[in-house]
Design a protein around this motif. Sequence first.
Motif, PDB file in Angstrom:
ATOM      1  N   HIS A   6     -55.932 -91.848  -6.509  1.00  0.00           N
ATOM      2  CA  HIS A   6     -55.312 -91.924  -7.833  1.00  0.00           C
ATOM      3  C   HIS A   6     -56.389 -92.243  -8.862  1.00  0.00           C
ATOM      4  CE1 HIS A   6     -51.301 -91.907  -6.086  1.00  0.00           C
ATOM      5  NE2 HIS A   6     -51.771 -92.750  -5.185  1.00  0.00           N
ATOM      6  N   TYR A   7     -56.309 -91.573  -9.988  1.00  0.00           N
ATOM      7  CA  TYR A   7     -57.211 -91.809 -11.103  1.00  0.00           C
ATOM      8  C   TYR A   7     -56.365 -92.053 -12.347  1.00  0.00           C
ATOM      9  CZ  TYR A   7     -60.694 -89.721  -8.052  1.00  0.00           C
ATOM     10  OH  TYR A   7     -61.518 -89.446  -6.988  1.00  0.00           O
ATOM     11  N   PHE A   8     -56.755 -93.034 -13.129  1.00  0.00           N
ATOM     12  CA  PHE A   8     -56.052 -93.361 -14.361  1.00  0.00           C
ATOM     13  C   PHE A   8     -56.982 -93.091 -15.536  1.00  0.00           C
ATOM     14  CE2 PHE A   8     -54.079 -95.746 -11.020  1.00  0.00           C
ATOM     15  CZ  PHE A   8     -52.730 -95.667 -11.312  1.00  0.00           C
ATOM     16  N   PHE A   9     -56.430 -92.523 -16.607  1.00  0.00           N
ATOM     17  CA  PHE A   9     -57.241 -92.226 -17.779  1.00  0.00           C
ATOM     18  C   PHE A   9     -56.358 -92.041 -18.998  1.00  0.00           C
ATOM     19  CE2 PHE A   9     -56.218 -88.245 -15.696  1.00  0.00           C
ATOM     20  CZ  PHE A   9     -55.812 -87.422 -16.733  1.00  0.00           C
ATOM     21  N   ASN A  10     -56.984 -92.142 -20.166  1.00  0.00           N
ATOM     22  CA  ASN A  10     -56.328 -91.840 -21.436  1.00  0.00           C
ATOM     23  C   ASN A  10     -56.774 -90.454 -21.860  1.00  0.00           C
ATOM     24  OD1 ASN A  10     -55.089 -94.426 -21.810  1.00  0.00           O
ATOM     25  ND2 ASN A  10     -57.111 -95.215 -22.313  1.00  0.00           N
ATOM     26  N   ALA A  11     -55.876 -89.702 -22.476  1.00  0.00           N
ATOM     27  CA  ALA A  11     -56.226 -88.375 -22.976  1.00  0.00           C
ATOM     28  C   ALA A  11     -55.679 -88.206 -24.383  1.00  0.00           C
ATOM     29  CB  ALA A  11     -55.665 -87.289 -22.062  1.00  0.00           C
ATOM     30  N   MET A  12     -56.529 -87.668 -25.244  1.00  0.00           N
ATOM     31  CA  MET A  12     -56.117 -87.345 -26.608  1.00  0.00           C
ATOM     32  C   MET A  12     -56.731 -86.001 -26.983  1.00  0.00           C
ATOM     33  SD  MET A  12     -56.076 -90.863 -28.782  1.00  0.00           S
ATOM     34  CE  MET A  12     -57.624 -91.535 -28.257  1.00  0.00           C
ATOM     35  N   LEU A  13     -55.871 -85.042 -27.215  1.00  0.00           N
ATOM     36  CA  LEU A  13     -56.298 -83.722 -27.675  1.00  0.00           C
ATOM     37  C   LEU A  13     -55.457 -83.372 -28.889  1.00  0.00           C
ATOM     38  CD1 LEU A  13     -56.357 -81.860 -24.245  1.00  0.00           C
ATOM     39  CD2 LEU A  13     -58.350 -82.417 -25.627  1.00  0.00           C
ATOM     40  N   SER A  14     -56.114 -82.931 -29.931  1.00  0.00           N
ATOM     41  CA  SER A  14     -55.385 -82.546 -31.143  1.00  0.00           C
ATOM     42  C   SER A  14     -54.627 -81.243 -30.894  1.00  0.00           C
ATOM     43  CB  SER A  14     -56.363 -82.351 -32.301  1.00  0.00           C
ATOM     44  OG  SER A  14     -57.167 -81.199 -32.062  1.00  0.00           O
ATOM     45  N   ALA A  15     -53.717 -80.939 -31.802  1.00  0.00           N
ATOM     46  CA  ALA A  15     -52.980 -79.674 -31.701  1.00  0.00           C
ATOM     47  C   ALA A  15     -53.945 -78.494 -31.761  1.00  0.00           C
ATOM     48  CB  ALA A  15     -51.944 -79.581 -32.822  1.00  0.00           C
ATOM     49  N   GLU A  16     -54.992 -78.597 -32.577  1.00  0.00           N
ATOM     50  CA  GLU A  16     -55.981 -77.522 -32.685  1.00  0.00           C
ATOM     51  C   GLU A  16     -56.728 -77.331 -31.375  1.00  0.00           C
ATOM     52  OE1 GLU A  16     -55.918 -80.157 -34.946  1.00  0.00           O
ATOM     53  OE2 GLU A  16     -54.758 -79.051 -36.416  1.00  0.00           O
ATOM     54  N   GLN A  17     -57.091 -78.432 -30.725  1.00  0.00           N
ATOM     55  CA  GLN A  17     -57.772 -78.337 -29.432  1.00  0.00           C
ATOM     56  C   GLN A  17     -56.852 -77.685 -28.398  1.00  0.00           C
ATOM     57  OE1 GLN A  17     -58.743 -82.571 -29.355  1.00  0.00           O
ATOM     58  NE2 GLN A  17     -60.880 -82.006 -28.978  1.00  0.00           N
ATOM     59  N   CYS A  18     -55.598 -78.075 -28.381  1.00  0.00           N
ATOM     60  CA  CYS A  18     -54.641 -77.488 -27.436  1.00  0.00           C
ATOM     61  C   CYS A  18     -54.495 -75.994 -27.684  1.00  0.00           C
ATOM     62  CB  CYS A  18     -53.282 -78.183 -27.539  1.00  0.00           C
ATOM     63  SG  CYS A  18     -53.300 -79.874 -26.924  1.00  0.00           S
ATOM     64  N   TYR A  22     -54.673 -72.681 -25.190  1.00  0.00           N
ATOM     65  CA  TYR A  22     -53.630 -71.657 -25.080  1.00  0.00           C
ATOM     66  C   TYR A  22     -54.186 -70.260 -25.327  1.00  0.00           C
ATOM     67  CZ  TYR A  22     -49.629 -74.765 -24.566  1.00  0.00           C
ATOM     68  OH  TYR A  22     -48.726 -75.667 -24.087  1.00  0.00           O
ATOM     69  N   ARG A  23     -55.145 -70.158 -26.270  1.00  0.00           N
ATOM     70  CA  ARG A  23     -55.775 -68.862 -26.550  1.00  0.00           C
ATOM     71  C   ARG A  23     -56.653 -68.410 -25.398  1.00  0.00           C
ATOM     72  NH1 ARG A  23     -57.551 -70.906 -31.730  1.00  0.00           N
ATOM     73  NH2 ARG A  23     -59.595 -70.945 -30.768  1.00  0.00           N
ATOM     74  N   GLN A  80     -57.740 -78.203 -14.868  1.00  0.00           N
ATOM     75  CA  GLN A  80     -57.290 -77.026 -15.608  1.00  0.00           C
ATOM     76  C   GLN A  80     -56.276 -77.473 -16.659  1.00  0.00           C
ATOM     77  OE1 GLN A  80     -55.778 -74.061 -12.948  1.00  0.00           O
ATOM     78  NE2 GLN A  80     -57.786 -73.620 -12.094  1.00  0.00           N
ATOM     79  N   PHE A  81     -56.369 -76.864 -17.830  1.00  0.00           N
ATOM     80  CA  PHE A  81     -55.474 -77.232 -18.921  1.00  0.00           C
ATOM     81  C   PHE A  81     -54.012 -77.050 -18.538  1.00  0.00           C
ATOM     82  CE2 PHE A  81     -53.007 -76.043 -22.710  1.00  0.00           C
ATOM     83  CZ  PHE A  81     -53.079 -77.252 -23.381  1.00  0.00           C
TER      84      PHE A  81
END
Length: 74
Positions: free
Chosen positions: A4-16, A20-21, A40-41
């Motif tokens: 198990h790995y624990f982490f915080n993630a923050m990606l802006s809508a633009e990064q997301c 998707y593209r 993988q995203f």
Amino acid sequence: MMRHYFFNAMLSAEQCYSYYRGDVKYVVVTADSGERIQLQFRHFQPFVGVSGIRGRFRLTLDNNAAFISLEKIN
């Protein structure tokens, strides 16, 4: 034995959107242990909201480092 790995993630809508593209396929995070993990995203897609991704996550891998699950824990 599962790992198990624990982490915080923050990606802006633009990064997301760049994921998707298809411009970027992987997200690299740093676990609390200091280890860098490449995912993988597509594993993050259920957690994308209007403002992107923000939260604390638990990644579970099997003993061969194969993906089992990614859960948002807050």
